[in-house]
Structures are given as C-alpha cells and as structure tokens.
Design a protein around this motif. Sequence first.
Motif, PDB file in Angstrom:
ATOM      1  N   GLY A  47     -24.640 -26.971  -3.459  1.00 29.19           N
ATOM      2  CA  GLY A  47     -24.991 -26.186  -2.273  1.00 29.19           C
ATOM      3  C   GLY A  47     -24.080 -25.082  -2.076  1.00 29.19           C
ATOM      4  O   GLY A  47     -24.680 -24.231  -1.012  1.00 29.19           O
ATOM      5  N   CYS A  48     -23.015 -24.929  -2.725  1.00 30.64           N
ATOM      6  CA  CYS A  48     -22.152 -23.728  -2.235  1.00 30.64           C
ATOM      7  C   CYS A  48     -22.707 -22.653  -3.257  1.00 30.64           C
ATOM      8  O   CYS A  48     -23.736 -22.970  -4.158  1.00 30.64           O
ATOM      9  CB  CYS A  48     -20.669 -24.010  -2.700  1.00 30.64           C
ATOM     10  N   HIS A  49     -22.316 -21.644  -3.135  1.00 28.86           N
ATOM     11  CA  HIS A  49     -22.984 -20.135  -3.817  1.00 28.86           C
ATOM     12  C   HIS A  49     -21.993 -19.939  -4.919  1.00 28.86           C
ATOM     13  O   HIS A  49     -22.830 -19.078  -5.684  1.00 28.86           O
ATOM     14  CB  HIS A  49     -22.799 -19.104  -2.842  1.00 28.86           C
ATOM     15  N   TYR A  50     -20.959 -20.438  -5.226  1.00 28.93           N
ATOM     16  CA  TYR A  50     -20.342 -20.224  -6.696  1.00 28.93           C
ATOM     17  C   TYR A  50     -19.469 -21.403  -6.778  1.00 28.93           C
ATOM     18  O   TYR A  50     -18.860 -21.946  -5.968  1.00 28.93           O
ATOM     19  CB  TYR A  50     -19.441 -19.041  -6.508  1.00 28.93           C
ATOM     20  N   ARG A  51     -19.289 -21.875  -8.176  1.00 30.90           N
ATOM     21  CA  ARG A  51     -18.595 -22.979  -8.446  1.00 30.90           C
ATOM     22  C   ARG A  51     -17.531 -22.703  -9.258  1.00 30.90           C
ATOM     23  O   ARG A  51     -17.659 -21.990 -10.659  1.00 30.90           O
ATOM     24  CB  ARG A  51     -19.190 -24.290  -8.996  1.00 30.90           C
ATOM     25  N   THR A  52     -16.119 -22.918  -9.021  1.00 31.17           N
ATOM     26  CA  THR A  52     -15.032 -22.662  -9.949  1.00 31.17           C
ATOM     27  C   THR A  52     -14.453 -24.165 -10.426  1.00 31.17           C
ATOM     28  O   THR A  52     -14.414 -24.887  -9.141  1.00 31.17           O
ATOM     29  CB  THR A  52     -13.907 -21.636  -9.646  1.00 31.17           C
TER      30      THR A  52
END
Length: 471
Positions: A107-112
């Motif tokens: 659901g977040c916009h970017y995943r690191t």
Amino acid sequence: MSVHYQRHGDIGVIQIANPPVNALGQAVRSGLINALEEGIADSDAKALVLLADGRTFIAGADIREFGKPPQAPLLPDVIAQLEACPKPLIAALHGTALGGGLEVALGCHYRTALEGTRVGLPEVKLGLLPGAGGTQRLPRLVGVERALEMITSGRFIEATEALEAGIIDDVSTAKTPLEAGLSAAHAVLSGQQASRITGTLPAPESDSQAITDTRERLTRETPELFSPFRIVEAIEASVTADSLQDGLRRERELFVACMDSPQRAGLIHLFFAARSPHIVPGVENASAFNQVALIGEHPLFERLQKAAQRAGIQLTDTANENTELCLIASTSHAEHPLHITTIALTKIGNQGESDTALSLVIPQSDDLIELVNLGAEPLTQQRAALTLKALRANVVVSQKRSLLNTLYEATQQAPASEKRSALEQASIGIAQQGFCYRESDIDLLAVEALGYPRHLGGPHRQAALSTAKDV
C-alpha cells in the motif's frame, strides 16, 4: 504508544514499536492512521517513511484477534489510507514483511528493503488468504502466474528475488531501516527513483492457463483444502473485476469465507501448538547446558554440530570431567557416567525400555523430536530441552511414556481405513493418563510426525470436538 511520528529534516518518519514482531493489532492499526494524519499535516515533511523497530518489519496480523469481533480500523481501511497519502510514502523493510506486513508495504508508494529481508503472504498455512489487498495488489506487480505460486504456497521470498519480481523497488546496503528509508525518500524527491502506487497500476493481464494449471495442481495435491482454491478465485478477480475496489470487495468475501471455515480453526490451533512445545510447565529460570557429549553416530548429531558454534555450546564425542549432558545413539555401547545427565536416542516404534532418565524419540521425519522424562527432575528435562532447542532441534517434551510411540502403536494395530480414528482414540488415553504436558502436543506430533491431516488440527482436537457434539 505502538506507533509514533517524528521528522528527520524534511522527511517524516512513522515508526512502529510493537515487540516482538510488530504484529498488526488494533493499537498498531489505529496508531498508523494517527501517525499518517500527523505526517500529512506536517507542512515541513515533503515525504514520509514507514518503518518498524526491533528485529523485523511487520510479521503479520495479530493472530490473537482471529475469531473475535473485528475492531476498527480494519487493516484494508488502513492500507487504503496509506495508499491515498498525498505525499510520497516509502516503506523501509527489514527482517520479514509477512502477511499483513507485506500488504501494508504494497500500500506504500515505494519499497526499499535491507539485505537479507524476506517477504511473503503465508496466510494459506493458517487456512486463510490475504484479506487486505494482497491478492489484488501483488498480481499488479508480479503478474497472475507468480502471484498464484507465491500465495498458494505461502513461501518466503528473499529480497533479491523480490526485487527481480518487482515486489520491492530496491535492496539497500544501509545498516538500518531508518538510513534506508531516508535515502530512498530523498531519491524519490530528487527524481532519481520513481514511486509506484500499486492500486493505480492497471489490472494484471489475463492468464487463464496459469489459473487452470493451478486449480489442477491443487485438485491433485491438496483437494481437501479450502483456502487455496479461494486464493485462486481472489487472484482471478484481480483480472476480471471492473476496478480495484470491486476486486478488494471480492477478496474480502472470500477471506470471510475462509475465516468461517473449520479448517482455519484447526490450522491456527496447530500454529499455537507449535509455539512452545519444549517448555516444561512450572519450571522457571532454567538454562541450557554448555558442555555436551554426542556419543556414537546418528544423523541428528550432524545437525546439532552445525548449530553448536552459534549457540555457544561445546560439543565433544566423548564424555569428560566438564561434560554436563550426554546424548547416546542407540548404536553406541559406550558406558555413560552416572553423574552426567544422559539422553538415550531411540527410533519411533522401539519398544525397548531406556535405562536413562531421559529418552529422545526420533520419528522417520526428524523435523520434530520428543524428549520424554522417564525419571529425571523437571528442571533437568527443561535444561536438556533448552539445549536441544539452542542447537536448532524442534522438541516436544512429555513424561512417563512417549506420546509418539503410543500414537505410532495405535496406527500399527489399525487397518489403513481406521488409522485416523485410532489416533483419535489413542489421544484420549494419552491425555487421561497424563503423558502429555499440553494436549496440543499430541496434535502437533500426530500431524508433523505421523501424517494426521493438518487441516483437521490434530487427533485430540477432533476427539474433543466429537465429544462436544455428543454432549
């Protein structure tokens, strides 16, 4: 507070602190909403980072809430608000991001993710399916075929594979989630990296062959299971639904059907049974032995030796003046010193009486072993169990007589068509005679070592259900 907000320069940080695994209980869900609103309202925060304290990101839902009335905010609603955040929202993953934890990240916009992070949607192992968007958002990132394989198997995926599949956006060499999250946020703000709002991506391309192949495989391998087939239906809806919202509604319907299934209750019963089967009730302040002798030869010894250095336990192949615990293989004829705590290893089905106070019964599949107390002090049994646990052995403790052998004998005396009922009858006797410390230990051993159907939760659970129906 389970979740708190603070700003680092021009980056707002939402930090979860709900040890030990940051499970998504009601307090965490509510805290996420409050912290998100605070971050959105913070005019000096140009982007937001979501991370977690401790050894892991979010390892899933709070399983203790299962079967109870749902408490707002529900996880799908939390994730919808995360996804709708007007500022770039970066998830910084470490340890594991599993089940609802991965759904939050989606659901977040970017995943690191830090190196070594593992992600997955293992709900199928509890008789469920991802109920907070996992079956709708994951296919948008990885396609139908890969989503089917991941979710119906429930397997964990290493960060490098997750990057290749498109689940995450980068693998960070940073030392901490905070460093990784801040770095990613600045990269997104500067245009060096592009964010991806999963819910706005187009629906995945249709893959009817993958759907058909998965249904055929499930029918062939696990026809009795309920949730895997519902997973296929949910992923199919990610393609056929008119919108993400329609797909999410279908997913929720199927999730509720799984939650209402008796299989879910049985599998969660086993989940809790597997938590601490090595604990002897009433024993406190016990510690593992540090000096252990492995006498003779046994495949188990090789496994223990591999884990010894990390556990800080010294292993020898003979007993000496420093030895605190001896494990003796059944093939060994060595004499064991009487003053040393000694465990005799026996195969399942071995009817011979051990001349030691502790016996270790090992089934053909030695993933789970049983430490039987035949005359030792409870503290001694607990110390021995803690030693085996430290050496990476999965141990169930029992007393007076082996649960495994009692169950095994019942199956050997019964026709093939009656083996299940024989285990159920034997489980009643085991409990009545006090061989087990916890009745759930019977179920765990029967499922893991003797092939009792996992989705039924174990023979004693089934026997108890049958008794309750008859009352």
